[in-house]
Design a protein around this motif. Structure first.
Motif, PDB file in Angstrom:
ATOM      1  N   TYR A  26      -4.179   2.189 -11.785  1.00  0.00           N
ATOM      2  CA  TYR A  26      -2.771   2.116 -12.157  1.00  0.00           C
ATOM      3  C   TYR A  26      -2.602   1.721 -13.616  1.00  0.00           C
ATOM      4  CZ  TYR A  26      -2.062   2.525  -7.200  1.00  0.00           C
ATOM      5  OH  TYR A  26      -2.068   2.996  -5.916  1.00  0.00           O
ATOM      6  N   ALA A  59      -2.570   7.264 -10.942  1.00  0.00           N
ATOM      7  CA  ALA A  59      -2.102   6.707  -9.674  1.00  0.00           C
ATOM      8  C   ALA A  59      -0.734   6.079  -9.842  1.00  0.00           C
ATOM      9  CB  ALA A  59      -3.095   5.670  -9.173  1.00  0.00           C
ATOM     10  N   VAL A  75       0.304  -3.739  -5.963  1.00  0.00           N
ATOM     11  CA  VAL A  75      -1.023  -3.121  -5.986  1.00  0.00           C
ATOM     12  C   VAL A  75      -2.084  -4.157  -5.635  1.00  0.00           C
ATOM     13  CG1 VAL A  75      -2.726  -2.059  -7.493  1.00  0.00           C
ATOM     14  CG2 VAL A  75      -0.340  -1.374  -7.635  1.00  0.00           C
ATOM     15  N   SER A  92       2.338   1.867  -3.350  1.00  0.00           N
ATOM     16  CA  SER A  92       1.380   2.296  -4.375  1.00  0.00           C
ATOM     17  C   SER A  92       0.726   3.632  -4.046  1.00  0.00           C
ATOM     18  CB  SER A  92       0.298   1.241  -4.598  1.00  0.00           C
ATOM     19  OG  SER A  92       0.448   0.136  -3.799  1.00  0.00           O
ATOM     20  N   SER A  93       1.052   4.208  -2.907  1.00  0.00           N
ATOM     21  CA  SER A  93       0.416   5.477  -2.534  1.00  0.00           C
ATOM     22  C   SER A  93       1.270   6.649  -3.004  1.00  0.00           C
ATOM     23  CB  SER A  93       0.280   5.556  -1.020  1.00  0.00           C
ATOM     24  OG  SER A  93      -0.422   4.459  -0.554  1.00  0.00           O
ATOM     25  N   ASP A 141       1.838   8.821  -9.822  1.00  0.00           N
ATOM     26  CA  ASP A 141       1.973   9.439  -8.507  1.00  0.00           C
ATOM     27  C   ASP A 141       2.532   8.499  -7.458  1.00  0.00           C
ATOM     28  OD1 ASP A 141       0.956  11.721  -9.463  1.00  0.00           O
ATOM     29  OD2 ASP A 141      -1.104  11.359  -8.813  1.00  0.00           O
ATOM     30  N   SER A 142       2.575   7.195  -7.773  1.00  0.00           N
ATOM     31  CA  SER A 142       2.912   6.255  -6.711  1.00  0.00           C
ATOM     32  C   SER A 142       4.356   6.426  -6.272  1.00  0.00           C
ATOM     33  CB  SER A 142       2.696   4.832  -7.211  1.00  0.00           C
ATOM     34  OG  SER A 142       3.619   4.560  -8.227  1.00  0.00           O
ATOM     35  N   ARG A 174       0.836  -1.203   0.000  1.00  0.00           N
ATOM     36  CA  ARG A 174       0.000   0.000   0.000  1.00  0.00           C
ATOM     37  C   ARG A 174       0.869   1.250   0.000  1.00  0.00           C
ATOM     38  NH1 ARG A 174      -3.019   2.068   5.249  1.00  0.00           N
ATOM     39  NH2 ARG A 174      -4.425   3.612   4.364  1.00  0.00           N
ATOM     40  N   ILE A 234      -7.060   0.835  -2.621  1.00  0.00           N
ATOM     41  CA  ILE A 234      -6.154   0.687  -3.763  1.00  0.00           C
ATOM     42  C   ILE A 234      -6.875  -0.107  -4.833  1.00  0.00           C
ATOM     43  CG2 ILE A 234      -3.955  -0.235  -4.511  1.00  0.00           C
ATOM     44  CD1 ILE A 234      -3.010   0.089  -1.649  1.00  0.00           C
ATOM     45  N   ALA A 284       2.543   7.737   1.579  1.00  0.00           N
ATOM     46  CA  ALA A 284       3.500   6.659   1.792  1.00  0.00           C
ATOM     47  C   ALA A 284       4.432   7.015   2.941  1.00  0.00           C
ATOM     48  CB  ALA A 284       4.287   6.433   0.516  1.00  0.00           C
TER      49      ALA A 284
END
Lengths: 532, 347
Positions: free
Chosen positions: A430, A446, A415, A375-376, A449-450, A372, A425, A381
């Motif tokens: 993605y 996403a 993810v 992927s944030s 931005d991850s 998580r 998520i 994150a």
């Protein structure tokens, strides 16, 4: 074995299968009982004393087969015992009584088992064993199992690479097991049969197949060689009079059963010599292949990679060890390192630092938390990593030199595993509009931005010019990255290895600069301007 | 005796009223007539999906306004069996969603607000062209206020078409389709009923009966002589071995096609790359393994049974030849596929 590998459930099911097969093919004997009954009692007791197994040794339906066989074995022995004691008519009745009561008891037990297992979502079976019986199960429901490369099904070349001519001799070995079927060959047959099926589901179970395949191949070649060598010993002109025996036991049984066993004639000398010679060539070929495979594939540690240059020399990529030793020598001994779980054990052992997740997949939630975080977006994150008390984060990146098994290629699994626990998520965020996975400007927002994307491609655009001559060209994905100027606020690059394969970032204790605080200078200027 | 006409009067009046109402609804409100027609079609269809022919489409879909929403699924009969499209499963799920809607909203206030329909490519080619439908799956919603002309392109807004992005799990389950329809029409269904044998109240009894019957049959079989014939078990064993070593599980799990048609009209059976395979090549390899094993078994057990010495010699040489050629073919295929060549360290 219970202590070392969850694969023990293969053994604990194979032995009952053999026991049942022996009972039903009329091979019931005291030997079978002595061999089988204690292993169930003591095996279960010993398995239950292993902490991670504990009472699961009784409660998990993986073990039920063993108990069933245990019961059937006792019932069969009871039947054979009363057969000896009672006259024929009484025996038939007693047998019917026993079988009926046994069937009713079994039905009741079965209902209880069904009621028990239906209350658990995976029906009491662990996901790993379910994925063997229903091969599509894992890929549907358990991303943490489906994501591991050793859990993939093998395509046919895997068999030829790993067991070479044995895959050709396997069927011959099976046939040899049937000539004749003894207690021992029945076991080999069942062992080979189950392991060849399971190896088809998961490539790691090639390990279980290999010994069985060696035995079966050995049986096939040995029975062939014994025919050939006997032919060489026999006088060429004289036809063998008596039924000479290709396999001793077959003759024994055959002579018991009937007197008209087919006559065995020796193979002509020239043909037999050719056969022996070809078997020899085959075995030499096998040895050469095995040496080659061990040298080229099994001995290459995945931690040090090598390629051959055009002039035949070796080029070594030692980035992993470089990065781990950097961690070992340049970070505080009590600092904590986060990475994807694949590198957990390596980092623990080689960098001597505490890791957040490692290859023990017992606790899925923890791995999902790291998934998580990766992927944030950066800020979120950072908060997650702060809450986990992480000091360093490292990512594996292959786009610089073209190493395909890097974290961006594993990212979808992060993810999926993250999304399995944290529904916020969503995999589709993605992906691009058409649902495909990409890293160029068409990638999902996403994705761009991850944290994983940002850490991977931080400062990459300029560096890639040196290798490819093109700005931001990723050599693995064969695409120009979608975000050239990655800026980090909560993470700081600490170390990047020689070929950019490992990139280590320090998690800042506070963000780069608190942008909410006003600039006093600017305020004055603003006042001035309004005054004017 | 005058009571008879008097008694008949209310009946006649009632008849008149009904006729008048029917006329009114027939002439005065064409919408209601259309809804009634669609409801009739919906009732007569097996799962609540109305099959739209071009005539029906012209009748019920082309106008400036309609009092109902239409949810279309486009199908193509010649693509139904194509494994990658999974149209059959999708059609079944679409049918489940439609019958759930029919079950819950088929009568009552919401009756006639949503209709599920399908169109077939060969039958309604022109409509497909107007929709610009060049790929399947294609499920879309026609809102009541969406004007559809009698000719010219029909530009269904992007949001009114189900997309892989919003519904990544394909084939879309009936729940996803119902969710899409609910989002577009504001009319949802509680639960999609999937008929399953497990839910039946007789399942327990049925299972027990099957169990005991099975046990009885097994008991009978156990005492029959042909069940003990090793050939049955031998062929079963060889079949499992053949299937596993051909990578059959790989085919199932990865859903790989049997063979790939190439653009030039030929068919590709062998796919380069050691971690991939097509269905056919695996089975070809599995058969080659069996062939080799068969040749060795013939040398071991078959040849010594022959009476004539020259016969034995000829049979042995033939078997050796077969084994050699098979092995050579296997090695060649392997080297072609993987690009691996053994490096000999000694020689």
């Amino acid at each position: 074995m219970v202590m070392s590998w969850g694969g023990y459930s293969f053994i604990i099911n194979l032995l009952p299968i053999h026991c049942l097969a022996s009972v039903f093919t009329g091979r019931l004997s005291a030997r079978l009982y002595v061999a089988y009954a204690p292993i169930i009692v003591f095996g279960t007791l010993l398995a239950a004393s292993i902490p991670v197994v504990g009472f699961n040794a009784i409660l998990m339906s993986e073990h039920f087969g063993a108990f069933l066989a245990f019961g059937v074995l006792h019932a069969a022995l009871l039947i054979s015992w009363i057969h000896k004691m009672l006259p024929d008519r009484a025996y038939q009745m007693a047998k019917m009584l026993l079988l009926t009561s046994g069937a009713i008891a079994l039905g009741g037990a079965l209902l209880l088992v069904i009621a028990y297992v239906t209350t658990s979502p995976t029906f009491g079976w662990t996901g790993r064993s379910l994925s063997l019986l229903d091969p599509t199960y894992a890929s549907k429901y358990i991303p943490i199992i489906a994501s591991v490369s050793e859990h993939q099904p093998p395509a046919w070349p895997s068999y030829f690479t790993d067991i070479h001519i044995l895959v050709l001799l396997l069927p011959a070995g099976f046939i040899a097991c049937f000539r004749p079927l003894t207690d021992a060959s029945l076991f080999l047959l069942l062992y080979g049969l189950t392991s060849v099926y399971f190896s088809g589901v998961m490539v790691r179970l090639m390990l279980v197949l290999a010994p069985a395949a060696c035995c079966l191949g050995g049986v096939a070649l040995s029975s062939m060689l014994s025919v050939l060598s006997r032919s060489l010993h026999s006088d060429d002109e004289e036809e063998a009079e008596a039924p000479s025996t290709p396999v001793k036991k077959s003759a024994k049984r055959a002579s018991k059963k009937s007197t008209e066993a087919p006559k065995q004639h020796p193979v002509p000398h020239d043909a037999a010599w050719l056969g022996v010679f070809l078997v020899f060539v085959l075995l030499v070929f096998y040895s050469l292949h095995s040496v080659w495979v061990s040298a080229e594939m099994y001995s290459a540690p995945s931690i040090v990679l090598q390629t051959r240059t055009r002039d035949g020399g070796l080029h070594v990529f030692d980035d992993f060890r470089e990065a781990y030793s950097w961690l070992r020598h340049n970070t505080e001994p009590d600092s904590k390192v986060a990475s994807w779980w694949d590198y957990g054990y390596q980092a623990t052992a080689m960098a001597n630092r505490t890791v957040i997740v490692d290859n023990n997949t017992w606790n899925n939630t923890h791995i999902a938390t790291v998934g998580r975080a990766m992927s944030s977006p950066e800020k979120k994150a950072w908060k997650i990593y702060q809450s986990l008390d992480v000091d360093y984060v490292f990512v594996i990146f292959g786009g610089y030199i073209g190493y395909p098994s890097d974290d961006i290629n594993k990212f979808l699994w992060m993810v999926r595993i993250g999304g399995g626990v944290f529904p916020e998520i969503q995999e589709k965020d993605y992906l691009d509009a058409a649902g495909s996975y990409r890293i160029d400007s068409g990638a999902g927002q996403a994705m761009l931005d991850s944290l994983m994307y940002q850490l991977t491609y931080y400062r990459f655009a300029d560096a890639s010019v040196m290798v490819t001559g093109q700005r931001g060209y990723d050599r693995v994905r064969n695409a120009v990255i979608g975000k050239m100027d990655v800026k980090l606020k909560y993470f700081e690059e600490a170390f990047t290895s020689e070929h950019w394969m490992v990139r280590i970032y320090k998690v800042k204790k506070a963000p780069n600069r608190d942008f909410r605080r006003r600039n006093p200078q600017r305020r004055k200027a603003a006042k001035k301007s309004t005054a004017n | 005796m005058a009571s008879a006409p008097v008694r008949r009067l209310p009946a006649a009046l009632a008849l008149l009223l009904v006729a008048a109402l029917a006329c009114a609804s027939g002439d005065g409100d064409p919408d209601a007539e259309e809804v009634a027609g669609l409801l009739r079609l919906q009732r007569s269809s097996s799962d609540g999906v109305i099959h739209f022919s071009p005539t029906l489409f012209a009748k019920y879909a082309t106008s400036a306004r309609r009092p109902y929403s239409l949810v279309f699924m486009l199908t193509a009969r010649h693509l139904m069996d194509k494994p990658s499209l999974k149209l059959k499963q999708l059609r079944a799920e679409f049918g489940l969603a439609a019958s759930a809607y029919r079950g819950q909203h088929g009568a009552g206030d919401a009756a006639g607000r949503v209709f599920f329909a399908e169109m077939e490519f060969r039958e309604s080619k022109e409509i497909f062209e107007r929709l610009g439908a060049d790929s399947l799956p294609f499920i879309f919603h026609v809102a009541p206020g969406f004007a559809v002309g009698r000719s010219g392109p029909i530009g269904v807004p992007e949001g009114d078409r189900m997309s892989m992005k919003d519904h990544p799990k394909y084939p879309w389950p009936a729940e996803a389709i119902a969710e899409f329809v609910a989002a577009k029409t504001g009319l949802g269904v509680d639960e999609i009923e999937r008929r399953s044998i497990l839910q039946s109240p007789f399942f327990g009894i049925l299972a027990l009966v099957t169990l005991f019957a099975g046990a009885g049959v097994a008991y009978r079989l156990y005492y029959m002589s042909w069940v003990r014939h090793p050939l049955i078990y031998l062929s079963g064993t060889l079949a499992v071995c053949w299937f596993a070593t051909s990578g059959g599980m790989f085919n199932i799990i990865r859903n790989v096609p049997f063979a790939l048609p190439k653009p030039d009209g030929k068919v590709e059976y062998f796919y380069p790359g050691h971690s991939q395979q097509l269905g056919a090549e695996g089975f070809v390899m599995g058969t080659l393994y069996l062939l080799f094993a068969g040749a060795t078994v013939a040398m071991t057990y078959g040849v010594p049974m022959l009476e004539s010495k020259n016969g034995r010699r000829a049979a042995f040489y033939t078997a050796v030849m077969v084994a050699f050629l098979t092995l050579r073919q296997v090695v060649q295929n392997y080297q072609w596929k993987t690009g691996y060549h053994i490096r000999q360290y000694v020689f």
